[in-house]
Design an enzyme around this catalytic site. Structure first.
Site, PDB file in Angstrom:
ATOM      1  N   HIS A   1      -4.980  -0.759  -5.847  1.00  0.00           N
ATOM      2  CA  HIS A   1      -5.540   0.347  -5.072  1.00  0.00           C
ATOM      3  C   HIS A   1      -6.226   1.320  -6.018  1.00  0.00           C
ATOM      4  O   HIS A   1      -5.736   1.588  -7.118  1.00  0.00           O
ATOM      5  CB  HIS A   1      -4.450   1.051  -4.269  1.00  0.00           C
ATOM      6  CG  HIS A   1      -3.868   0.189  -3.199  1.00  0.00           C
ATOM      7  ND1 HIS A   1      -2.761  -0.611  -3.408  1.00  0.00           N
ATOM      8  CD2 HIS A   1      -4.261  -0.038  -1.923  1.00  0.00           C
ATOM      9  CE1 HIS A   1      -2.490  -1.278  -2.299  1.00  0.00           C
ATOM     10  NE2 HIS A   1      -3.386  -0.958  -1.386  1.00  0.00           N
TER      11      HIS A   1
ATOM     12  N   LYS B   1     -15.648  -3.031   4.702  1.00  0.00           N
ATOM     13  CA  LYS B   1     -15.047  -3.919   3.720  1.00  0.00           C
ATOM     14  C   LYS B   1     -16.007  -5.013   3.294  1.00  0.00           C
ATOM     15  O   LYS B   1     -16.977  -5.325   3.980  1.00  0.00           O
ATOM     16  CB  LYS B   1     -13.769  -4.559   4.283  1.00  0.00           C
ATOM     17  CG  LYS B   1     -14.012  -5.451   5.496  1.00  0.00           C
ATOM     18  CD  LYS B   1     -12.729  -6.128   5.942  1.00  0.00           C
ATOM     19  CE  LYS B   1     -12.966  -7.062   7.137  1.00  0.00           C
ATOM     20  NZ  LYS B   1     -11.754  -7.841   7.482  1.00  0.00           N
TER      21      LYS B   1
ATOM     22  N   ASP C   1      -2.328  -7.282  -5.752  1.00  0.00           N
ATOM     23  CA  ASP C   1      -2.728  -6.083  -5.028  1.00  0.00           C
ATOM     24  C   ASP C   1      -3.157  -4.983  -5.990  1.00  0.00           C
ATOM     25  O   ASP C   1      -2.565  -4.817  -7.056  1.00  0.00           O
ATOM     26  CB  ASP C   1      -1.543  -5.588  -4.201  1.00  0.00           C
ATOM     27  CG  ASP C   1      -1.957  -5.121  -2.823  1.00  0.00           C
ATOM     28  OD1 ASP C   1      -3.159  -4.999  -2.581  1.00  0.00           O
ATOM     29  OD2 ASP C   1      -1.058  -4.892  -1.991  1.00  0.00           O
TER      30      ASP C   1
ATOM     31  N   CYS D   1       0.798  -1.234   0.000  1.00  0.00           N
ATOM     32  CA  CYS D   1       0.000   0.000   0.000  1.00  0.00           C
ATOM     33  C   CYS D   1       0.832   1.286   0.000  1.00  0.00           C
ATOM     34  O   CYS D   1       0.570   2.190  -0.813  1.00  0.00           O
ATOM     35  CB  CYS D   1      -0.969   0.022   1.186  1.00  0.00           C
ATOM     36  SG  CYS D   1      -1.647  -1.571   1.654  1.00  0.00           S
TER      37      CYS D   1
END
Length: 667
Positions: free
Chosen positions: A415, A495, A413, A364
């Site tokens: 974002h 979430k 991953d 992140c």
């Protein structure tokens, strides 16, 4: 009736945390999950016929012999689902929960009868049974048999389970009289009063809030089995005493236990650690260190296919791909909060020119730095970035388990940085992408959970409400049923978690979508709005496969190592009857490879053995070549799943494979 949800194959961790809640024997949710929760248990029987027609070429006699052997082996080892025996769960059957809880107490009573110096700690019910932790000398399988016999005697005596309420002082007095130090520690943590105790007859008691069956006779002796012993530190702290944890399973009937045992056997047959070795897919090399995965050529080609498909799909969906470093200055992890809140999962820092650096546990902060490289406008949002980023998590050696629990793994991953009013559409896009990617592998049954704001959180009431409503609306638009976990969200945002169901009905946590109000604040990321004012964007964390290593393990067990044609490391194996056909076979293999087909030639053995080897290695297609095939420039094809396909020109064979791969279908 709800279906079973239980960790079936345990890793037998030597470092399993113990719940900190002493008041009530906790449900399984209070304990770390093994790997794969289970759902329906399946009754299976062989359905493939052992009679398979042989090649019609000159190789036919030997091919027939080999095919018969291979089919018999396959029939014995690989079974199709005929019907499912749906077992009750603790949630669907309070009677089952009571049975399992009482079994834990009965087992503790039996242990202390046989081993008077043993000290008891806690004994909860869990998803597929129960366990109890004891401070005592290590136990053997022979000891487990003795304990089970003593449990049977206690059950036959039909002793009543009696609840008693006592004062804290009285409970302390009784515990001290028994010299049970762990129970004293548990008592200290109990805040409620009065203190409740459950007796088994007049011979044994335990601090417990229940519930239990009325008497031990309500337990079916033949529906109970002790499964294994593992080490577990008291309170999950490696600085504490190592305890002996005895696992058991209990059901309402003997038939249910038999179905469960059958399911365990099937899961064992699919164990990715065994198949990974048998099929030469991956290994953990102890010379390099535990929890570090070596992808062998066959496993690596599957990973390449997964990565290539993942990247292409993300590019089509408007994501930009990133590659970021594996280490960074320790200051970065201070800003992100990882050093403060995640340090126990991180490796020690390394010194680089008198400055501390850290292996990354997550991706992140790197993606945030990429976002911050320039001033962003509201017109630029949403910004979607994705990376197959390798991260490193500190794991004790006893917790490692094949591909499911490792120290270094690659996350899929991504974002998303967006505006508040874009959350719903972005979440819906993630759900669509999740369905598309998981559907490629045949995963179409999901369990979806929406977790909302916990007591401790960051962010305003308004943004929490907007984000939660956006997640709900996206799920409703998608038409997916979901369960709301009130207060189960992360401190930084709500979430969505998604579990997939595999061929055995087991549920695996893979995909997650998390809204984050925390990191944008910590890193002070902004965008310029239409009034040229700086505003804080919304950040969405998102993973679909979870990690490549774990997902690969799931695939191995889902397919039992029998990968579909498009994923198979070797799609076609060419088998010459004799070395006279070898040159032609090599020419065919070269042609197939030039057309993007993963093909190889195997020779040097009699044809029956070559065919058996191909079956054992689960190669989808075999091309048998004898003198007639060489003369006619053809191949005689046999499909692993559909039997003989006949004789055909090489170009026809290539076209069939390419078409099947494009459709992700079998031949």
């Amino acid at each position: 009736m709800a279906t079973l949800s239980a960790p079936l194959l345990r890793s037998h961790h030597r470092h399993l945390p113990v719940t900190s809640s002493p008041r009530r024997c906790p449900t399984a949710a209070a304990f770390p999950r093994g790997f794969a929760p289970l759902e329906p248990l399946s009754s299976r029987r062989p359905s493939r016929t052992a009679a398979r027609s042989a090649s019609t070429s000159a190789a036919a006699p030997e091919a027939a012999e080999a095919t018969g052997h291979a089919a018999q082996a396959e029939t014995a080892g690989e079974e199709e689902v005929e019907a499912r025996v749906v077992l009750p769960t603790n949630e669907s059957s309070e009677n089952l929960l009571r049975i399992r809880h009482t079994c834990a107490h009965v087992m503790a009573m039996a242990v202390q009868k046989l081993f008077p110096n043993s000290k008891v700690t806690i004994g909860p019910w869990i998803d597929n049974g129960f366990y109890y932790d004891f401070d005592m000398e290590p136990l053997t399988d022979k000891d487990l048999k003795k304990i089970k016999k003593e449990m049977d005697r206690i059950i036959r005596r039909n002793l009543p389970l009696v609840r008693e309420e006592v004062s804290r002082e009285e409970a302390q007095k009784r515990i001290q009289a028994l010299n049970e130090p762990y129970k004293l520690e548990i008592l200290e943590r109990i805040k409620e009063e009065p203190i409740t105790i459950y007796h088994i007859g007049e011979e044994w008691w335990d601090l417990c809030a229940g519930p239990h069956v009325e008497s031990t006779g309500k337990i079916q002796r033949k529906a109970v089995e002790l499964e294994s012993v593992a080490g577990a530190y008291w309170r999950g702290d490696e600085n504490n005493q190592m305890l002996q944890r005895i696992y058991g399973t209990a059901w309402e009937s003997e038939d249910q236990l038999k179905a469960y045992i059958h399911f365990k056997e099937e899961a064992k047959r699919r164990d990715h650690r065994r198949l990974g070795q048998d099929l030469d897919l991956f290994s953990i090399q102890e010379d390099a260190g535990g929890g570090l995965v070596f992808w062998h050529p066959k496993g690596a080609i599957i990973r390449h296919i997964l990565e290539d498909s993942w990247k292409q799909t993300h590019l089509q969906r408007g994501y930009d791909l990133l590659y970021t470093p594996h280490v960074a200055k320790a200051d970065l992890w201070k800003i992100s909060g990882h050093i403060d809140f995640y340090k126990e999962n991180m490796y020690n820092q390394m010194d680089v020119e008198d400055e501390p650096y850290q292996l990354r546990p997550m991706n992140c902060p790197y993606h945030i730095l990429v976002y911050k490289r320039k001033l962003q406008s509201y017109r630029d949002l949403p910004i979607r970035v994705a990376e197959l980023g390798t991260v490193y998590r500190y794991e004790l050696s006893g917790a490692l388990h094949g591909l499911f629990r490792v120290r270094g793994f690659t996350q899929d991953d991504a974002h998303i940085f967006c505006l508040e009013d874009q959350i719903k559409d972005e979440i819906r896009g993630v759900l669509d992408l999740t369905e598309e990617i998981l559907g490629q592998f045949g995963f179409r049954n999901y369990e979806v959970n929406l977790s909302t704001r916990p007591e401790k959180s960051v962010g305003s009431d308004d943004i929490w409400e907007k984000a939660t409503i956006a997640l709900k609306d996206a799920l409703d638009d998608k038409g997916w049923g979901y369960t709301i976990d009130e207060g189960g969200g992360a401190f930084y945002g709500p979430k969505i978690d998604l579990k997939i169901e595999d061929a055995l009905g087991r549920k695996w946590q893979c995909s997650t979508v998390q809204v984050d109000f925390n990191l944008p604040e910590r890193f002070d990321i902004t965008y310029v709005d239409s009034h040229t004012e700086k505003k804080r964007p919304i950040m969405i964390h998102r993973a679909i496969l979870g990690s490549l290593e774990r997902f690969f393990g799931i695939l191995i067990e889902n397919y039992a190592g029998d990968f579909p044609l498009w994923l198979a490391p070797t799609q076609a194996r060419i088998l010459p009857v004799t070395n006279n056909e070898l040159q032609y076979c090599n020419e065919v293999a070269s042609e197939l490879k030039s057309r993007g087909i993963r093909a190889e030639v195997c020779h040097g053995e009699r044809l029956p053995k070559l065919i058996r080897n191909a079956e054992t290695q689960k190669v989808p297609l075999m091309a048998v070549v004898g003198p007639k095939e060489v003369e006619a420039r053809t191949l005689t094809i046999r499909s692993r799943h559909n039997g003989e396909m006949g004789t055909m020109p090489v170009d026809n064979f290539i076209s069939k494979i390419q078409s099947a791969v494009a459709d992700k279908s079998s031949l």
